[in-house]
Enzyme design. Sequence first.
Site, PDB file in Angstrom:
ATOM      1  N   LYS A  35      -2.651  -3.804  12.361  1.00 30.61           N
ATOM      2  CA  LYS A  35      -2.826  -3.132  13.642  1.00 30.61           C
ATOM      3  C   LYS A  35      -2.143  -1.760  13.592  1.00 30.61           C
ATOM      4  O   LYS A  35      -1.198  -1.578  12.808  1.00 30.61           O
ATOM      5  CB  LYS A  35      -2.294  -4.001  14.794  1.00 30.61           C
ATOM      6  CG  LYS A  35      -0.780  -4.286  14.750  1.00 30.61           C
ATOM      7  CD  LYS A  35       0.034  -3.153  15.312  1.00 30.61           C
ATOM      8  CE  LYS A  35       1.448  -3.181  14.822  1.00 30.61           C
ATOM      9  NZ  LYS A  35       2.149  -1.893  14.994  1.00 30.61           N
TER      10      LYS A  35
ATOM     11  N   ARG B 290       9.131   9.676   7.841  1.00 23.80           N
ATOM     12  CA  ARG B 290       8.091   8.703   7.495  1.00 23.80           C
ATOM     13  C   ARG B 290       6.862   9.001   8.339  1.00 23.80           C
ATOM     14  O   ARG B 290       6.960   9.604   9.407  1.00 23.80           O
ATOM     15  CB  ARG B 290       8.574   7.268   7.715  1.00 23.80           C
ATOM     16  CG  ARG B 290       9.072   6.982   9.128  1.00 23.80           C
ATOM     17  CD  ARG B 290       9.468   5.542   9.297  1.00 23.80           C
ATOM     18  NE  ARG B 290       9.767   5.215  10.691  1.00 23.80           N
ATOM     19  CZ  ARG B 290       9.720   3.993  11.199  1.00 23.80           C
ATOM     20  NH1 ARG B 290       9.390   2.971  10.419  1.00 23.80           N
ATOM     21  NH2 ARG B 290       9.987   3.785  12.468  1.00 23.80           N
TER      22      ARG B 290
ATOM     23  N   ASP C 233       2.158   2.030  17.653  1.00 28.15           N
ATOM     24  CA  ASP C 233       2.855   1.006  16.872  1.00 28.15           C
ATOM     25  C   ASP C 233       3.231  -0.186  17.762  1.00 28.15           C
ATOM     26  O   ASP C 233       2.586  -1.236  17.733  1.00 28.15           O
ATOM     27  CB  ASP C 233       4.087   1.626  16.227  1.00 28.15           C
ATOM     28  CG  ASP C 233       4.838   0.660  15.324  1.00 28.15           C
ATOM     29  OD1 ASP C 233       4.254  -0.376  14.941  1.00 28.15           O
ATOM     30  OD2 ASP C 233       6.016   0.928  15.018  1.00 28.15           O
TER      31      ASP C 233
ATOM     32  N   HIS D 235      -7.101   3.286   8.284  1.00 28.26           N
ATOM     33  CA  HIS D 235      -7.562   1.906   8.474  1.00 28.26           C
ATOM     34  C   HIS D 235      -9.084   1.798   8.495  1.00 28.26           C
ATOM     35  O   HIS D 235      -9.668   0.959   7.813  1.00 28.26           O
ATOM     36  CB  HIS D 235      -7.001   1.336   9.779  1.00 28.26           C
ATOM     37  CG  HIS D 235      -5.546   1.004   9.714  1.00 28.26           C
ATOM     38  ND1 HIS D 235      -4.864   0.433  10.761  1.00 28.26           N
ATOM     39  CD2 HIS D 235      -4.635   1.155   8.719  1.00 28.26           C
ATOM     40  CE1 HIS D 235      -3.609   0.248  10.424  1.00 28.26           C
ATOM     41  NE2 HIS D 235      -3.437   0.689   9.195  1.00 28.26           N
TER      42      HIS D 235
END
Length: 347
Positions: free
Chosen positions: A97, A164, A178, A79
């Site tokens: 986010k 993942r 998360d 990010h």
Amino acid sequence: MTSSRPPIRVGLLGYGLSGALFHAPLLAAEPAFSLVAIATQRAADVARDWPAARVLSPDALLADPSIDLVIVASPNDSHASLAERALRAGKHVVVEKPFTLDAAEALRLDAFATERGLCLTVFHSRRWDGDFLTVRRLLEDGRLGRLFSFESHYDRFRPQVKARWKEDAVPGAGTLWDLGAHLLDQALLLFGMPDSLDADVGQQREGARAPDWFHLVLRYGELRVLLHSGSVVHEPWHRFVLQGEQGAWHKTGLDPQEEQLRAGLRPGQPGWGLEPAERHGRLSQGGSVPTLPGCYEDFYRRLARAVAGEGPVPVTAASAAQVIQILQAAERSAREGRRIHLAPGPT
């Protein structure tokens, strides 16, 4: 924005869950934006869903002078670098986010955008959950009196670890970064920075490589704010429980907008953002409180005005940096097994 203005041309970095399920549909619902390019390896999905959008490499998308706004919807550990590259290219930026993985880096990017007169905002979409809007209304109206405890759960039943990045042993993975980012952002909006926190963060599932359970206790004088998430929860606890001097309020179930987006419903269509009556919260004094409609689309509506110079960004980078500050403190608390006292953060 008015119809006489040309649309804001958008490039989307990433077409995974966030980009495909949230950003692209919400952009399509706001006429001020035009999704013109997507950087992803899922070219077939883009051709199916958004045939007018070009599929580009990240480098080509960032270098495209026709793109006004870049949305960073990539893995968490990329990010900050992608946001900085987009700002250096003169783009307005939306970052999924959590904003960054370090609070100091978040503040540096905020200052960098301000120096260049660019909009930088973070997609804390659950500020526009209907149940959270209802909580804000209850507290603003003082219906519970002086508040003593605030409990917020985001539980799931996902007993199997998936292959993942969100569940790998990489920086920024796991449910704390998360789901915890959502719960902390909501708590900060309501109460500001806490005096201190205690955190318990763990891995419970067989084969877990990243945290899948957390329990945070934030202290605000006499008020206690409890934020919790588990991944193997057969019967989730209430979504919110508020205990006040004049009464209590609780409700079950998650905001319906994510479920509606998965089903193909879009903002403006009948039923959008509306919660069924059986999920409405209940007061200890008796009676239910209808849940206010959720409105994720308000994020991009506000952003369109901000890009036009007609208002603030929907989520300031400084407020998102506070979330990162507490996430880092929570990791430290869990690692060291002690309470962390917090210095006042950015406002």
